[in-house]
Design a protein around this motif. Structure first.
Motif, short mmCIF file in Angstrom:
data_model
loop_
_atom_site.label_atom_id
_atom_site.label_comp_id
_atom_site.label_asym_id
_atom_site.label_seq_id
_atom_site.Cartn_x
_atom_site.Cartn_y
_atom_site.Cartn_z
N GLY A 67 16.23 4.25 2.58
CA GLY A 67 17.06 5.45 2.61
C GLY A 67 16.54 6.53 1.70
N ALA A 68 16.20 6.15 0.47
CA ALA A 68 15.69 7.13 -0.50
C ALA A 68 14.33 7.68 -0.07
CB ALA A 68 15.59 6.48 -1.88
N GLY A 69 13.48 6.79 0.42
CA GLY A 69 12.14 7.22 0.85
C GLY A 69 12.22 8.16 2.05
N ALA A 70 13.04 7.81 3.02
CA ALA A 70 13.18 8.66 4.20
C ALA A 70 13.77 10.02 3.81
CB ALA A 70 14.06 7.98 5.25
N LEU A 71 14.75 10.03 2.91
CA LEU A 71 15.35 11.28 2.46
C LEU A 71 14.34 12.13 1.68
CD1 LEU A 71 17.96 12.99 2.29
CD2 LEU A 71 18.48 11.77 0.16
N ILE A 122 11.19 3.98 -5.53
CA ILE A 122 10.70 3.66 -4.18
C ILE A 122 9.39 2.87 -4.30
CG2 ILE A 122 9.83 4.61 -2.01
CD1 ILE A 122 11.76 7.06 -2.63
N GLY A 123 8.50 3.34 -5.16
CA GLY A 123 7.22 2.65 -5.32
C GLY A 123 7.38 1.22 -5.78
N LEU A 124 8.18 1.01 -6.82
CA LEU A 124 8.38 -0.35 -7.33
C LEU A 124 9.11 -1.24 -6.32
CD1 LEU A 124 9.29 0.27 -11.09
CD2 LEU A 124 7.15 -0.68 -10.14
N ALA A 125 10.13 -0.69 -5.67
CA ALA A 125 10.87 -1.48 -4.69
C ALA A 125 9.96 -1.95 -3.56
CB ALA A 125 12.04 -0.67 -4.12
N LEU A 126 9.12 -1.05 -3.06
CA LEU A 126 8.22 -1.44 -1.97
C LEU A 126 7.18 -2.44 -2.44
CD1 LEU A 126 7.64 1.98 -0.14
CD2 LEU A 126 9.15 0.11 0.53
N ALA A 134 0.83 -1.21 0.00
CA ALA A 134 0.00 0.00 0.00
C ALA A 134 0.87 1.26 0.00
CB ALA A 134 -0.93 0.00 1.21
N THR A 135 1.92 1.26 0.80
CA THR A 135 2.82 2.42 0.84
C THR A 135 3.54 2.56 -0.50
OG1 THR A 135 3.11 2.09 3.22
CG2 THR A 135 4.71 3.50 2.11
N GLY A 136 3.96 1.45 -1.07
CA GLY A 136 4.59 1.49 -2.39
C GLY A 136 3.66 2.08 -3.44
#
Length: 184
Positions: free
Chosen positions: A118-122, A103-107, A34-36
């Motif tokens: 790391g990328a999402g938090a940044l 980020i979306g695809l990775a999640l 869902a977050t992705g």
């Protein structure tokens, strides 16, 4: 089993972090996907202009800028000038869009969760700084959705959430990932 042995067995409790129940793993997987999708949807809407947050005329494929409107409207905060300077630049547009997509695809796929965390938090930290909820009239000036999404991405990486209903197990076995554990 004797009564004493059975009682001893019942008293054993897993130490915090030593186990993740199947229900917890499945719940994390649903939350991860869902977050992705939040990130992936933002990418798709800004790219194609589905008319939700981005009208078709302002879509990236139609010459619109995915960062100009948001960053040029920053009104408060210590980085106001910086955000105005980068608003609509190719670097800001491409970095933002590649970040949303990656980020979306990775999640969603459950792969590369350390990089995605790391990328999402940044990304979420920069967006928090751009909105500057401390002075922008936010309903919660400290913990808003940017903070929650950034923390969620970190939790997914720390709990190996991609291994449940994702490709995390397969990804972790790839030779390049075995040699570069930060890619997990």
């Amino acid at each position: 089993m004797t009564t004493a042995a059975h009682a001893h067995q019942l008293e054993k409790v897993e130490a915090p972090g030593a186990m993740l129940t199947k229900a917890a793993a499945k719940t994390l997987a649903v939350l991860r996907v869902a977050t992705g999708f939040v990130f992936l949807w933002a990418f798709l809407d800004k790219t194609f202009g589905f008319g939700y947050a981005t009208p078709s005329a302002k879509a990236w494929i139609n010459g619109g800028s995915p960062t100009k409107g948001f960053l040029s409207s920053v009104e408060v905060g210590p980085l106001k000038g910086f955000f105005h300077d980068i608003a609509g630049t190719p670097f800001a547009n491409w970095s933002f869009m590649i970040g949303l997509l990656g980020i979306g695809l990775a999640l969603i796929l459950g792969i590369g969760l350390r990089v995605a965390a790391g990328a999402g938090a940044l990304m979420m930290a920069f967006m928090w700084l751009a909105e500057w909820p401390l002075a922008s009239g936010s309903s919660n000036p400290i913990v808003d959705y940017h903070v929650v999404y950034g923390l969620a991405a970190i939790v997914f990486a720390l709990t190996y959430a991609g291994q449940t209903w994702g490709l995390g197990k397969i990804w972790a076995k790839l030779p390049i990932v075995q040699k570069n554990r930060w890619l997990i």
